[in-house]
Design a protein around this motif. Structure first.
Motif, PDB file in Angstrom:
ATOM      1  N   ARG A   1       0.847  -1.192   0.000  1.00  0.00           N
ATOM      2  CA  ARG A   1       0.000   0.000   0.000  1.00  0.00           C
ATOM      3  C   ARG A   1       0.884   1.243   0.000  1.00  0.00           C
ATOM      4  O   ARG A   1       1.841   1.321   0.763  1.00  0.00           O
ATOM      5  CB  ARG A   1      -0.920   0.025   1.224  1.00  0.00           C
ATOM      6  CG  ARG A   1      -1.950  -1.100   1.247  1.00  0.00           C
ATOM      7  CD  ARG A   1      -2.974  -0.930   0.123  1.00  0.00           C
ATOM      8  NE  ARG A   1      -3.954  -2.017   0.108  1.00  0.00           N
ATOM      9  CZ  ARG A   1      -3.829  -3.131  -0.608  1.00  0.00           C
ATOM     10  NH1 ARG A   1      -2.753  -3.309  -1.368  1.00  0.00           N
ATOM     11  NH2 ARG A   1      -4.769  -4.046  -0.583  1.00  0.00           N
ATOM     12  N   PRO A   2       0.563   2.232  -0.838  1.00  0.00           N
ATOM     13  CA  PRO A   2       1.385   3.446  -0.876  1.00  0.00           C
ATOM     14  C   PRO A   2       1.439   4.139   0.482  1.00  0.00           C
ATOM     15  O   PRO A   2       0.458   4.146   1.237  1.00  0.00           O
ATOM     16  CB  PRO A   2       0.642   4.327  -1.899  1.00  0.00           C
ATOM     17  CG  PRO A   2      -0.138   3.376  -2.739  1.00  0.00           C
ATOM     18  CD  PRO A   2      -0.549   2.272  -1.810  1.00  0.00           C
TER      19      PRO A   2
ATOM     20  N   LEU B   1       5.324   2.907  -3.145  1.00  0.00           N
ATOM     21  CA  LEU B   1       4.503   1.710  -2.983  1.00  0.00           C
ATOM     22  C   LEU B   1       5.026   0.826  -1.863  1.00  0.00           C
ATOM     23  O   LEU B   1       4.259   0.236  -1.108  1.00  0.00           O
ATOM     24  CB  LEU B   1       4.451   0.928  -4.293  1.00  0.00           C
ATOM     25  CG  LEU B   1       3.566  -0.329  -4.290  1.00  0.00           C
ATOM     26  CD1 LEU B   1       2.093   0.064  -4.157  1.00  0.00           C
ATOM     27  CD2 LEU B   1       3.787  -1.141  -5.558  1.00  0.00           C
TER      28      LEU B   1
ATOM     29  N   LEU C   1       0.856   0.039 -10.936  1.00  0.00           N
ATOM     30  CA  LEU C   1       1.190   0.184  -9.522  1.00  0.00           C
ATOM     31  C   LEU C   1       1.607   1.621  -9.204  1.00  0.00           C
ATOM     32  O   LEU C   1       1.253   2.167  -8.148  1.00  0.00           O
ATOM     33  CB  LEU C   1       2.321  -0.782  -9.148  1.00  0.00           C
ATOM     34  CG  LEU C   1       1.969  -2.263  -9.146  1.00  0.00           C
ATOM     35  CD1 LEU C   1       3.214  -3.113  -8.906  1.00  0.00           C
ATOM     36  CD2 LEU C   1       0.900  -2.584  -8.094  1.00  0.00           C
TER      37      LEU C   1
ATOM     38  N   GLU D   1      -1.315   3.800  -8.614  1.00  0.00           N
ATOM     39  CA  GLU D   1      -1.860   3.706  -7.262  1.00  0.00           C
ATOM     40  C   GLU D   1      -1.151   4.676  -6.321  1.00  0.00           C
ATOM     41  O   GLU D   1      -1.773   5.306  -5.462  1.00  0.00           O
ATOM     42  CB  GLU D   1      -1.724   2.282  -6.726  1.00  0.00           C
ATOM     43  CG  GLU D   1      -2.574   1.248  -7.437  1.00  0.00           C
ATOM     44  CD  GLU D   1      -2.415  -0.129  -6.808  1.00  0.00           C
ATOM     45  OE1 GLU D   1      -1.953  -0.205  -5.647  1.00  0.00           O
ATOM     46  OE2 GLU D   1      -2.740  -1.122  -7.478  1.00  0.00           O
ATOM     47  N   VAL D   2       0.159   4.796  -6.489  1.00  0.00           N
ATOM     48  CA  VAL D   2       0.936   5.707  -5.651  1.00  0.00           C
ATOM     49  C   VAL D   2       0.526   7.150  -5.932  1.00  0.00           C
ATOM     50  O   VAL D   2       0.325   7.955  -5.009  1.00  0.00           O
ATOM     51  CB  VAL D   2       2.445   5.519  -5.876  1.00  0.00           C
ATOM     52  CG1 VAL D   2       3.240   6.435  -4.955  1.00  0.00           C
ATOM     53  CG2 VAL D   2       2.850   4.064  -5.652  1.00  0.00           C
TER      54      VAL D   2
ATOM     55  N   LEU E   1       8.018   4.055  -7.060  1.00  0.00           N
ATOM     56  CA  LEU E   1       7.598   2.686  -6.774  1.00  0.00           C
ATOM     57  C   LEU E   1       8.221   2.157  -5.490  1.00  0.00           C
ATOM     58  O   LEU E   1       7.567   1.463  -4.718  1.00  0.00           O
ATOM     59  CB  LEU E   1       7.954   1.769  -7.943  1.00  0.00           C
ATOM     60  CG  LEU E   1       7.019   1.887  -9.158  1.00  0.00           C
ATOM     61  CD1 LEU E   1       7.623   1.178 -10.359  1.00  0.00           C
ATOM     62  CD2 LEU E   1       5.638   1.310  -8.832  1.00  0.00           C
TER      63      LEU E   1
END
Length: 208
Positions: free
Chosen positions: A17-18, A36, A65, A68-69, A199
């Motif tokens: 999870r970020p 991340l 991914l 998401e961050v 990341l």
């Protein structure tokens, strides 16, 4: 996340999870950063495979991914400008293309599908510099200071409300000097980043 990643690695990456990250000490000009996860385990292996071993098929899932961050760092949906830290010409040739630019495009596509108004911008160019792996912290800071220049004609005016939120993208944050150097140059031409999204953060730095 497919593209040759083992099922166990998919599970491990999906569990990340970020969160906020900050090198200690933080270099001047470093914007708030989000990552991340730590640069370890499957995330490290995926990044190495993508960057150093030509696994370009990983760009799409890694870009997702990274999206998401970005979403976690920015918060509510609003227009954003993604600015990837550019590769040097030599690094881009060795990797058959700018690896961050490729990630940024997949990141933007994922955000767009989720309803974010987003564009990728490239206001920076990278100057030739030594491989950071061969440098100590002092040498890394000196190399980063001269690493970037604004592209001609990229200066922009207006207040903060007149432009999208600028998000600086990188793959890994270690000391933060590269991200900070890029942010300082961007700030001189009206592209000051509100946040940096990466990341991975090296394990010797603390996750907050």
């Amino acid at each position: 996340m497919r593209h040759g990643v083992c099922p166990a690695c998919v599970t491990a990456l999906a569990a990340l999870r970020p969160r906020s990250v900050r090198p200690t000490p933080a270099p001047p000009g470093l914007p708030p950063c989000a990552a991340l996860g730590p640069y370890a385990g499957p995330l490290r292996e995926a990044l190495l495979a993508y960057k150093e071993h030509g696994r370009h098929g990983l760009a799409r899932p890694l870009g997702a991914l990274l999206a998401e961050v970005v979403a976690a760092a920015v918060g509510e949906v609003r227009p954003i400008a993604l600015v990837p830290v550019p590769d040097t010409a030599a690094a881009a040739r060795a990797r058959y293309g700018d690896h961050l630019d490729r990630l940024a495009r997949h990141c933007a596509a994922r955000l767009s599908r989720c309803g974010w108004p987003v564009r990728v911008h490239r206001p920076l160019r990278a100057m030739p510099r030594p491989d950071s792996v061969t440098l100590d912290s002092v040498g890394r800071a000196a190399a980063a200071e001269a690493a970037f220049r604004p592209r001609p004609g990229v200066a922009r005016g207006g207040g903060p409300g007149d432009v999208p939120v600028v998000v600086l993208l990188d793959d890994i944050v270690t000391t933060g000097v590269t991200v900070a150097a890029a942010a300082r140059v961007l700030s001189t031409v009206g592209w000051a980043p509100s946040v940096a999204a990466v990341l991975a953060a090296t394990e010797k730095r603390h996750l907050l």
